[in-house]
Design a protein around this motif. Structure first.
Motif: not given
Lengths: 296, 202
Positions: A52-54, B112-117, B124-128
């Motif tokens: 939703s932020d993208d 893991d934690e990557r999904f909770s930025p 930005a990395e998660l969005r990409a």
């Protein structure tokens, strides 16, 4: 984790606020003591947030190009339909005037002197030839009718379209006028067969404007043309003054730039062959046509 | 725009005022474009899909009865146009558009934690990563997730848009998320940033 299986799908619904208050309470109570389920919930929320932020801004040209296409579409259908409507109305008025005129003998002298000489064979019924030529006039007609060489019944039969042709313009004495409605025409089906075999066919939704770079719904370039030809061939059934909306439901574009526009009317397909302004009823139904599109 | 205001504009368009349609375009073009972009994966095709959606909506606006929000009806058109486009593209590339049943049987690996930025860099990395991952989701899953996340439709509205039962919407969204998680977990480019590495070591 086996107990968690029960809750995992609920976690997805919780992140969408789609649980009942009781279900939410039960799940939250479970997550207080289960770090795995908490991490799954955090991951689902993280993904939701990332999506939703993208959002990106659409190009500025998008709304302008859409409205431009709509305006062009509205402009292009007005003159065509206007001419079509005018011609139909004019042809209908002409028939009525001539019928009235001939009925009351207004053009008596004209018919006798001119049209008997120049009219196409089918026009001589209305031409009012010399009394000597009226031996075949049916009994029961008025003396006036027989003087003019035609009967009221013959005039009605001519204009009813029983021979499949409607609203020809008799005054010119030329049976090759622009034909507004062609039903059961072998010639028309011959033309259509040629078109459908002529190569690549593009099917557009709505009307087609060659100035716009519109992507067709489908492009046929294999043996499917025959199937489409079966659906959109002329049915051979008479049609009377169809009320068509301004924009067709579909338009077919052939290699030589000929178009056939399709309208759905009560499940049937009314077609206009663009170059001849000919309206005909297709052999197939709109449902068959849409199934064909979906299968391609 | 309230639902009533929107309905009034729709009525004007139905009565023949084509210029009134512009306010509907301006109201919804962002979500329609973003839905198209995430469905088809590139800007050029997304632009075509978005244009086509609005043109088709205009041409068939007479059939809109107001029994759902205009946006639901519009997003349904958009989704169908995008799915049709993807189908025709997939025929050329022999790609399947739908999920396989056995895809759903694997247990969900715990994210893991990557999904909770925590930081903007991690977000930005998660969005990409999600953007990349969406391209690998089957189109059916993509469509339902986008209607939920981009267009904010409720399960009920998604059901109307995709002609699905409520239970199917719920389970399909779950499976789509599960599949996306698996894709992200196997994405080698979706790595820890230096900040999250420090937190993990702590």
């Amino acid at each position: 984790m086996a107990e968690c299986d029960k809750y995992i799908m609920m976690i997805s619904s919780l992140s969408d606020s789609e649980l009942s208050p009781e279900q939410e309470a039960e799940l939250c109570a479970h997550m207080e003591s289960c770090s795995d389920c908490r991490r799954i919930y955090d991951a689902f929320k993280g993904i939701s947030g990332a999506m939703s932020d993208d959002l990106v801004e659409p190009p500025e040209s998008l709304s302008k190009s859409i409205m431009h296409r709509i305006e062009a579409q509205e402009k292009s259908k007005r003159p065509r339909f206007f001419v079509f409507g005018r011609f139909t109305a004019a042809a209908a008025c002409l028939v009525l005037i001539l019928f009235g005129a001939s009925r009351f003998g207004w053009f008596d002298s004209l018919f006798r002197s001119d049209l008997t000489r120049d009219a196409a064979p089918e026009e001589t019924v209305l031409s009012g030839s010399n009394p000597e030529e009226c031996e075949d006039v049916q009994e029961g007609t008025t003396k006036k009718d027989s003087d003019y060489g035609f009967s009221h019944e013959q005039v009605e039969e001519k204009s009813s379209g029983s021979d499949g042709m409607m609203f020809t313009a008799p005054m010119t004495g030329n049976s090759g006028n622009s034909t507004m409605y062609a039903a059961g025409s072998g010639e028309l089906n011959g033309i259509l067969s040629g078109l459908f075999a002529s190569g690549e066919i593009k099917v557009f939704e709505g009307s087609y404007d060659k100035r716009e770079n519109v992507r067709p719904l489908i492009t046929l370039n294999d043996n499917k043309q025959t199937e489409l030809s079966d659906i959109l061939g002329c049915s051979g059934t008479d049609i009377v003054d169809p009320e068509l909306s301004d924009t067709p439901d579909y338009t077919l574009l052939f290699p030589d730039a000929t178009t056939i526009s399709l309208w759905s009317v009560d499940g049937s397909i009314y077609c206009i062959l663009g170059t001849r302004e000919t309206v005909y009823l297709a052999a197939g139904t709109m449902e068959e046509f849409k199934s064909f599109l979906a299968s391609y | 725009m309230t639902r009533e205001e929107e309905l009034e504009i729709v009525r004007q368009v139905q009565d023949g005022d084509s210029s009134a349609f512009e306010s509907l375009v301006l109201s919804h073009q962002s979500k329609v474009y973003n839905l198209s972009l995430r469905m088809v994966g590139n800007e050029d095709d997304a632009l075509d899909m978005a244009q086509e959606s609005f043109i088709r909506a205009y041409n068939s606006i007479g059939s809109f009865r107001g029994d759902c929000r205009f946006s639901v009806w519009l997003y349904r058109l958009t989704t169908n146009i995008c799915l049709d486009f993807l189908r025709s593209e997939s025929r050329k590339a022999h790609i399947s558009l739908t999920y396989a049943e056995d895809d759903c049987e694997r247990e969900l690996e715990i994210p893991d934690e990557r999904f909770s930025p925590q930081s903007e860099a991690e977000r930005a990395e998660l969005r990409a990563a999600v953007r990349r991952g969406m391209k690998h989701l089957p189109a059916d899953y993509r469509a339902i997730l986008l209607l939920r996340e981009i267009d904010g439709l409720s399960y009920d509205e998604i059901g109307k848009a995709l002609e699905l039962e409520a239970g199917t919407v719920k389970s399909r969204i779950f499976r789509a998320r599960k599949k996306l998680c698996e894709i992200l977990l196997s994405d080698r480019n979706f790595s820890y940033t230096s900040e999250s590495k420090e937190r993990k070591e702590v």
